[in-house]
Write an enzyme that holds these catalytic residues in place. Structure first.
Site, PDB file in Angstrom:
ATOM      1  N   SER A 251       0.713  -1.292   0.207  1.00 43.75           N
ATOM      2  CA  SER A 251       0.034  -0.045  -0.129  1.00 43.75           C
ATOM      3  C   SER A 251       1.027   1.236   0.159  1.00 43.75           C
ATOM      4  O   SER A 251       1.912   1.336   0.366  1.00 43.75           O
ATOM      5  CB  SER A 251      -0.772  -0.036   1.115  1.00 43.75           C
ATOM      6  N   LYS A 252       0.175   2.333  -0.697  1.00 39.99           N
ATOM      7  CA  LYS A 252       1.079   3.550  -0.672  1.00 39.99           C
ATOM      8  C   LYS A 252       1.454   4.165   0.712  1.00 39.99           C
ATOM      9  O   LYS A 252       2.352   4.843   0.767  1.00 39.99           O
ATOM     10  CB  LYS A 252       0.169   4.650  -1.554  1.00 39.99           C
ATOM     11  N   ARG A 253       0.500   4.004   1.639  1.00 40.96           N
ATOM     12  CA  ARG A 253       0.607   4.571   2.802  1.00 40.96           C
ATOM     13  C   ARG A 253       2.044   3.669   3.629  1.00 40.96           C
ATOM     14  O   ARG A 253       2.708   4.272   4.410  1.00 40.96           O
ATOM     15  CB  ARG A 253      -0.536   3.774   3.920  1.00 40.96           C
TER      16      ARG A 253
END
Ligand code: GLU
Length: 484
Positions: A251-253
């Site tokens: 995930s980008k997070r």
């Protein structure tokens, strides 16, 4: 049967690495079978729409060399290829299902649905729409609380014979959970993903759907829709999810590598990234690790996917990128590194350094730091750092080393200031004085670059040239000669 495959990325931000991963195998299958690869932009969620995202999807996939045959930018016989331009199709399909009794209008307000969910939670009942609106006319429903004037359309999931098992090309017979009555058309006239994906895959003649594992749970809803319409579903293969080191979905997070643009920003070569992505949960039958997209096309076989979600190992990608960088010609390397250079010019100096840079950098971004010394005027040297490079207590001190180097290099002519000439001059000086190499050469390195980690010294000196080298050595000598 001619193969038609597609990817359907959503333009909700900068493109996800998973889009490239899925595109790679779809493109490979289409190429291998002489079929078509369709790019469809799946923008059913207007709240999450990001304007330049679509262009970024095109650009990053092109950068990777993954091209499609039909798409919003190319057109094609089954367009339009943006869902936002296909609304009448979905609206007609949803109405058709209502007429056939496979779907119904629902006028429940968001607040009522919220209360219903809370109640289900409290009573530990499975979540899902309670069919308040099923079988009611608008007027009948309007007399009940929680009525909203603009309805959605929900599919009616039958009580029996829902297809909860399907045959996945990679996984074999695969189970998925029982759905509730899903919304298929929203209040704003947009379809939800499930309706749009089924209508589009059918209308676009898609024969094989290769997509991420996370969509397995959607299969019963989508297969039901195929049944309702009386359409033949395509074959499905759910690819393993790329995972963070903690095994969660990438995930980008949590992981910068989830962003496709990150690989461009860092200076990964597109062919290295394609090679790396092809090794995520898939492999060549001969176990080869370095191979091209054409090799994937020649050898692609869905059976060769493993079911374990691969951990996205950036160290391995760094290694692989380094391998690809070393295989570039010097000219190609400099061309690729262009965007990462500190500024224009210095072509001949860069040509001298290229062979040394190629073996040192893992990402093209690192080139900037390695060649910065060529682009600087007077260096802002740290006296202490310079001083420390000389022999501690013994000989030579940094100042002695620099004085000797300056004198030795002053004798090398400007037009003969080559890597081998400076090396010979400095070696002779070092031998004459019986100094160890390190306390002699490290002060020179720092004096000309301000850094201790650099490409090898002799090509650096040759790249900098006689005049700039002597100026920097003299500046460093002056700095070390200042009283404390
Ligand atoms: N829009 C979905 C995605 O971006 C497409 C899923 C599918 O391929 O059906 O993952």
């Amino acid at each position: 049967m001619s193969v038609r495959v597609r990817i359907a990325p959503s333009p909700t931000g900068d493109p996800h690495v998973g889009t490239a991963y899925v595109a790679l195998f779809n493109a490979a299958l289409a190429r291998q079978r002489g079929g078509q690869f369709v790019l469809r932009i799946e923008a059913t969620d207007r709240g999450r729409y990001v304007a330049n995202s679509e262009q970024q999807i095109f650009d990053t996939l092109h950068w990777l060399g993954l091209d499609w045959d039909e798409g919003p930018d190319k057109g094609g016989p089954r367009g339009p290829y943006r869902q936002s331009e296909r609304l009448p199709l979905y609206q007609a399909a949803a109405r058709q299902l209502v007429e056939l009794g496979y779907a119904y209008y629902c006028w429940c307000t968001p607040e009522r649905l919220e209360e219903m969910r809370a109640e289900q939670m409290r009573n530990k009942r499975p979540p899902g729409y309670d069919r308040q609106c099923l079988g009611l006319t608008r007027d009948e429903r309007a007399r009940l609380p929680g009525f909203d004037d603009s309805p959605v359309i929900r599919m009616r999931v039958p009580d029996r014979d829902v297809p909860l098992t399907f045959d996945d090309m990679i996984r074999g017979p695969t189970n998925a959970p029982m759905p509730d009555d899903q919304v298929i058309l929203k209040k704003d006239g947009y379809p939800t993903y499930h309706l749009a994906v089924v209508v589009d895959d059918h209308e676009m003649g898609i024969t094989h759907v290769l997509r991420a594992e996370e969509w397995i749970s959607s299969m019963p809803k989508q297969l039901l829709l195929y049944q309702f319409f009386g359409w033949q579903p395509p074959a499905f293969a759910h690819l393993p999810l790329l995972r963070n080191p903690d095994r969660s979905k990438i995930s980008k997070r949590k992981n910068p590598a989830a962003r496709l643009l990150w690989f461009q920003e860092e200076g990964f070569l597109p062919e290295a990234l394609v090679n790396f992505l092809a090794l995520q949960g898939w492999s060549m039958s001969d176990g080869r690790e370095i191979f091209s997209f054409d090799d994937v096309v020649a050898n692609f076989d869905v059976e060769r996917f493993s079911l374990v979600g691969p951990i996205f190992d950036v160290d391995k990608l760094d290694w692989m990128n380094g391998e690809y960088i070393q295989r570039l010609s010097d000219a190609e390397f400099l061309d690729r590194a262009q965007a990462f250079l500190p500024g224009p010019g210095q072509e001949s100096a860069l040509r001298l350094l290229a062979p040394h840079l190629k073996t040192r950098v893992k990402r093209l971004k690192e080139v900037c730091d390695q060649v910065e010394f060529l682009y600087q005027g007077k260096l802002d040297l740290e006296r202490d750092l310079l001083h420390k490079q000389g022999s501690a207590g013994g000989s030579p001190s940094a100042l002695d080393a620099l004085l000797a180097a300056e004198a030795a290099l002053d004798h090398v002519a400007a037009d003969g200031f080559s890597e081998s000439a400076v090396e010979a001059a400095l070696h002779a000086e070092q031998a004459k004085r019986e100094w160890k190499p390190r306390p002699f050469l490290m002060p020179i390195r720092v004096a000309i670059s301000g850094k201790t980690q650099t490409p090898p010294l002799f090509p650096m000196l040759a790249a900098l040239g006689r005049e700039r080298t002597l100026v920097r050595l003299r500046d460093a000598i002056a700095l070390l000669s200042e009283p404390d």
